[in-house]
Design a protein around this motif. Structure first.
Motif, PDB file in Angstrom:
ATOM      1  N   ALA A 133       0.818  -1.229   0.000  1.00  0.00           N
ATOM      2  CA  ALA A 133       0.000   0.000   0.000  1.00  0.00           C
ATOM      3  C   ALA A 133       0.852   1.279   0.000  1.00  0.00           C
ATOM      4  CB  ALA A 133      -0.977  -0.004   1.172  1.00  0.00           C
ATOM      5  N   PRO A 134       1.950   1.358   0.757  1.00  0.00           N
ATOM      6  CA  PRO A 134       2.724   2.611   0.744  1.00  0.00           C
ATOM      7  C   PRO A 134       3.251   2.980  -0.648  1.00  0.00           C
ATOM      8  CG  PRO A 134       3.294   1.309   2.671  1.00  0.00           C
ATOM      9  CD  PRO A 134       2.453   0.423   1.788  1.00  0.00           C
ATOM     10  N   LEU A 135       3.507   1.960  -1.473  1.00  0.00           N
ATOM     11  CA  LEU A 135       3.947   2.259  -2.837  1.00  0.00           C
ATOM     12  C   LEU A 135       2.825   2.938  -3.624  1.00  0.00           C
ATOM     13  CD1 LEU A 135       5.999   0.155  -5.295  1.00  0.00           C
ATOM     14  CD2 LEU A 135       3.685   0.792  -5.955  1.00  0.00           C
ATOM     15  N   GLY A 136       1.589   2.511  -3.398  1.00  0.00           N
ATOM     16  CA  GLY A 136       0.466   3.177  -4.049  1.00  0.00           C
ATOM     17  C   GLY A 136       0.378   4.630  -3.633  1.00  0.00           C
ATOM     18  N   ALA A 137       0.576   4.886  -2.353  1.00  0.00           N
ATOM     19  CA  ALA A 137       0.525   6.280  -1.869  1.00  0.00           C
ATOM     20  C   ALA A 137       1.657   7.104  -2.490  1.00  0.00           C
ATOM     21  CB  ALA A 137       0.593   6.296  -0.347  1.00  0.00           C
ATOM     22  N   TRP A 138       2.812   6.485  -2.650  1.00  0.00           N
ATOM     23  CA  TRP A 138       3.951   7.159  -3.301  1.00  0.00           C
ATOM     24  C   TRP A 138       3.563   7.629  -4.701  1.00  0.00           C
ATOM     25  CZ3 TRP A 138       9.244   7.891  -1.873  1.00  0.00           C
ATOM     26  CH2 TRP A 138      10.113   8.212  -2.925  1.00  0.00           C
ATOM     27  N   GLY A 182      -8.792  13.619  -3.538  1.00  0.00           N
ATOM     28  CA  GLY A 182      -9.243  12.846  -2.391  1.00  0.00           C
ATOM     29  C   GLY A 182      -9.810  11.502  -2.780  1.00  0.00           C
ATOM     30  N   PRO A 183     -10.164  10.702  -1.779  1.00  0.00           N
ATOM     31  CA  PRO A 183     -10.660   9.358  -2.054  1.00  0.00           C
ATOM     32  C   PRO A 183     -11.894   9.401  -2.949  1.00  0.00           C
ATOM     33  CG  PRO A 183     -10.259   9.656   0.299  1.00  0.00           C
ATOM     34  CD  PRO A 183     -10.116  11.000  -0.349  1.00  0.00           C
ATOM     35  N   PRO A 184     -11.945   8.513  -3.938  1.00  0.00           N
ATOM     36  CA  PRO A 184     -13.119   8.432  -4.798  1.00  0.00           C
ATOM     37  C   PRO A 184     -14.276   7.770  -4.034  1.00  0.00           C
ATOM     38  CG  PRO A 184     -11.582   6.684  -5.334  1.00  0.00           C
ATOM     39  CD  PRO A 184     -10.936   7.497  -4.243  1.00  0.00           C
ATOM     40  N   SER A 185     -15.428   7.671  -4.680  1.00  0.00           N
ATOM     41  CA  SER A 185     -16.538   6.939  -4.064  1.00  0.00           C
ATOM     42  C   SER A 185     -16.158   5.460  -4.006  1.00  0.00           C
ATOM     43  CB  SER A 185     -17.794   7.107  -4.913  1.00  0.00           C
ATOM     44  OG  SER A 185     -17.635   6.403  -6.134  1.00  0.00           O
ATOM     45  N   PRO A 186     -16.821   4.693  -3.132  1.00  0.00           N
ATOM     46  CA  PRO A 186     -16.534   3.249  -3.078  1.00  0.00           C
ATOM     47  C   PRO A 186     -16.628   2.588  -4.451  1.00  0.00           C
ATOM     48  CG  PRO A 186     -17.909   3.896  -1.227  1.00  0.00           C
ATOM     49  CD  PRO A 186     -17.789   5.109  -2.108  1.00  0.00           C
ATOM     50  N   GLN A 187     -17.670   2.920  -5.183  1.00  0.00           N
ATOM     51  CA  GLN A 187     -17.858   2.316  -6.512  1.00  0.00           C
ATOM     52  C   GLN A 187     -16.735   2.724  -7.465  1.00  0.00           C
ATOM     53  OE1 GLN A 187     -20.815   0.498  -7.471  1.00  0.00           O
ATOM     54  NE2 GLN A 187     -19.740   0.021  -9.388  1.00  0.00           N
ATOM     55  N   ARG A 246     -15.627   0.508   1.616  1.00  0.00           N
ATOM     56  CA  ARG A 246     -16.843   0.779   2.401  1.00  0.00           C
ATOM     57  C   ARG A 246     -16.635   1.853   3.468  1.00  0.00           C
ATOM     58  NH1 ARG A 246     -22.107  -0.881   2.530  1.00  0.00           N
ATOM     59  NH2 ARG A 246     -21.841  -1.158   4.778  1.00  0.00           N
ATOM     60  N   ALA A 247     -15.389   2.125   3.849  1.00  0.00           N
ATOM     61  CA  ALA A 247     -15.154   3.035   4.980  1.00  0.00           C
ATOM     62  C   ALA A 247     -14.036   4.027   4.663  1.00  0.00           C
ATOM     63  CB  ALA A 247     -14.822   2.236   6.243  1.00  0.00           C
ATOM     64  N   LEU A 248     -14.062   4.580   3.465  1.00  0.00           N
ATOM     65  CA  LEU A 248     -13.019   5.536   3.071  1.00  0.00           C
ATOM     66  C   LEU A 248     -13.005   6.724   4.027  1.00  0.00           C
ATOM     67  CD1 LEU A 248     -13.623   5.412  -0.771  1.00  0.00           C
ATOM     68  CD2 LEU A 248     -11.602   4.573   0.455  1.00  0.00           C
ATOM     69  N   GLY A 249     -11.817   7.092   4.474  1.00  0.00           N
ATOM     70  CA  GLY A 249     -11.698   8.249   5.361  1.00  0.00           C
ATOM     71  C   GLY A 249     -12.094   7.958   6.797  1.00  0.00           C
ATOM     72  N   ASP A 250     -12.337   6.706   7.142  1.00  0.00           N
ATOM     73  CA  ASP A 250     -12.763   6.362   8.504  1.00  0.00           C
ATOM     74  C   ASP A 250     -12.021   5.104   8.964  1.00  0.00           C
ATOM     75  OD1 ASP A 250     -13.979   5.730  10.897  1.00  0.00           O
ATOM     76  OD2 ASP A 250     -16.024   5.852  10.115  1.00  0.00           O
ATOM     77  N   TYR A 251     -10.789   5.303   9.405  1.00  0.00           N
ATOM     78  CA  TYR A 251      -9.898   4.201   9.739  1.00  0.00           C
ATOM     79  C   TYR A 251     -10.506   3.295  10.806  1.00  0.00           C
ATOM     80  CZ  TYR A 251      -5.460   1.821  10.646  1.00  0.00           C
ATOM     81  OH  TYR A 251      -4.485   0.889  10.771  1.00  0.00           O
ATOM     82  N   VAL A 275      -4.081   1.242   2.801  1.00  0.00           N
ATOM     83  CA  VAL A 275      -4.828   1.892   1.715  1.00  0.00           C
ATOM     84  C   VAL A 275      -5.476   3.182   2.217  1.00  0.00           C
ATOM     85  CG1 VAL A 275      -6.871   1.663   0.235  1.00  0.00           C
ATOM     86  CG2 VAL A 275      -5.201  -0.200   0.356  1.00  0.00           C
ATOM     87  N   LEU A 276      -6.107   3.112   3.385  1.00  0.00           N
ATOM     88  CA  LEU A 276      -6.819   4.297   3.883  1.00  0.00           C
ATOM     89  C   LEU A 276      -5.874   5.414   4.315  1.00  0.00           C
ATOM     90  CD1 LEU A 276      -9.392   2.695   3.639  1.00  0.00           C
ATOM     91  CD2 LEU A 276     -10.026   3.421   5.940  1.00  0.00           C
ATOM     92  N   ALA A 277      -4.779   5.047   4.981  1.00  0.00           N
ATOM     93  CA  ALA A 277      -3.960   6.054   5.658  1.00  0.00           C
ATOM     94  C   ALA A 277      -3.128   6.905   4.702  1.00  0.00           C
ATOM     95  CB  ALA A 277      -3.055   5.384   6.694  1.00  0.00           C
ATOM     96  N   GLY A 278      -3.000   6.479   3.440  1.00  0.00           N
ATOM     97  CA  GLY A 278      -2.299   7.317   2.480  1.00  0.00           C
ATOM     98  C   GLY A 278      -3.163   8.452   1.948  1.00  0.00           C
ATOM     99  N   GLY A 279      -4.449   8.406   2.231  1.00  0.00           N
ATOM    100  CA  GLY A 279      -5.373   9.401   1.714  1.00  0.00           C
ATOM    101  C   GLY A 279      -5.797  10.402   2.767  1.00  0.00           C
ATOM    102  N   ARG A 280      -6.525  11.394   2.300  1.00  0.00           N
ATOM    103  CA  ARG A 280      -7.004  12.444   3.193  1.00  0.00           C
ATOM    104  C   ARG A 280      -7.935  11.849   4.254  1.00  0.00           C
ATOM    105  NH1 ARG A 280      -9.470  17.060  -0.374  1.00  0.00           N
ATOM    106  NH2 ARG A 280      -7.845  16.388  -1.796  1.00  0.00           N
ATOM    107  N   SER A 281      -7.781  12.251   5.483  1.00  0.00           N
ATOM    108  CA  SER A 281      -8.660  11.837   6.588  1.00  0.00           C
ATOM    109  C   SER A 281      -8.613  10.351   6.882  1.00  0.00           C
ATOM    110  CB  SER A 281     -10.122  12.224   6.325  1.00  0.00           C
ATOM    111  OG  SER A 281     -10.210  13.535   5.860  1.00  0.00           O
TER     112      SER A 281
END
Ligand SMILES: [Mg+2]
Length: 309
Positions: A133-138, A182-187, A246-251, A275-281
């Motif tokens: 996942a950290p590579l994706g954030a990079w 920022g994170p896209p919608s779940p879909q 299902r829970a973007l932005g809510d770790y 996956v979540l922590a590389g994004g906003r919130s």
């Protein structure tokens, strides 16, 4: 606040480290629920006693980030040697990877050793996906490059197609979550990941995960997709990315929903957390990060600041 638009090396590293800390918290807290005394806490969503030690998922992810920091891309030889040099037998590696990394440390060629695993099929375990996942954030500005570099990163240990695609899928998801805007919608997240990975059992599972985004119960979804009980990429990655979507932005919500179904909990929670922590919130709660073991001291200067740093 992490900047998703900064494509300088320090900006990329900052995002990768944010993802790594989220990965470490998910791994360390998730692994606490392999301790039978902690089972009742999981149902009540109560935290187990600290400190929480991370496992092989975090140890390998540290090598991924260290190689990106040094080479600004994946250098397979550097990655293989970092995995081998920092391999701690007590961190819960699978037996095949334990042996592989010992032989690499003793001078073996990772290309031959990784290709020979499991009668020449290569490993289809989660090792390549759980660390990436950290590579994706990079590569938040370039999900295609994230997917390509993740593919390259898998081979030093995991050469089966499903393990490789599992890594590609997790990196794609992390890049899309950390992307500008920022994170896209779940879909949109699962649509994006499906579009970036080749045909495979992992890809098939991701399409099923996308069809189940309106299911509220993680247990039902895990019963269909798997949750790592077989410790294969295809029975782990689709559920983990469903749970992240299902829970973007809510770790916090994402963690409990992922952990409650059991299975390979340190790994599913490491993937979701990274996956979540590389994004906003998407950062883990500060109190959780404080209870998590610090990142190792061998991380490059300025990065070994602890999971809560
Ligand atoms: Mg582990």
């Amino acid at each position: 606040m992490i900047s998703s638009t900064d494509s300088s090396t320090p900006g990329r590293l900052e995002r990768a480290l944010a993802s790594l800390r989220g990965l470490a918290v998910g791994d360390a807290l998730g692994s606490q629920f392999f301790v039978p005394a902690n089972y009742p806490l999981l149902k009540q969503r109560e935290l187990p006693p600290a400190p929480w030690q991370w496992t092989d998922d975090t140890e390998m992810a540290c090598s991924v980030v260290a190689v990106l920091a040094a080479h600004h891309r994946i250098d397979q030889d550097a990655l293989a040697h970092s995995f081998a040099a920092h391999h701690d037998f007590d961190r819960g590696y699978g037996p095949a990877v334990n042996r592989l990394l010992r032989l690499v440390r003793e001078g073996g060629d990772w290309r031959e050793l990784a290709a020979a695993l499991f009668n020449g099929q290569g490993s289809w375990g989660n090792g390549a996906a759980m660390r990436i996942a950290p590579l994706g954030a990079w590569y938040a500005d370039d999900p295609e490059q994230a997917t390509h570099q993740a593919e390259i990163s898998a081979y030093p240990t995991h050469q089966h197609r499903e393990a490789v695609v599992g890594a590609m899928a997790v990196a794609a998801a992390a890049a899309l979550v950390a992307a500008p805007g920022g994170p896209p919608s779940p879909q949109a997240l699962l649509d994006g990941v499906v579009a970036l990975v080749p045909r495979s059992a992992v890809g098939q599972g991701l399409r099923r995960a996308r069809d189940m985004l309106d299911y509220a119960d993680p247990g039902t979804v895990a019963a269909v997709l798997g949750c790592g009980r077989r410790t294969t990429a295809h029975d782990t990655v689709p559920f983990a990315l469903w749970s992240a979507a299902r829970a973007l932005g809510d770790y916090r919500t994402a963690f409990w929903a992922t952990a409650q179904v059991g299975g390979d909990v340190d790994t599913t929670c490491a993937i979701v957390g990274g996956v979540l922590a590389g994004g906003r919130s998407g950062a883990p709660p500060a109190a959780w990060a404080e209870r998590t073991e610090a990142l190792p001291e061998w991380m490059p200067a300025g990065t070994g600041t602890g999971a809560g740093g």
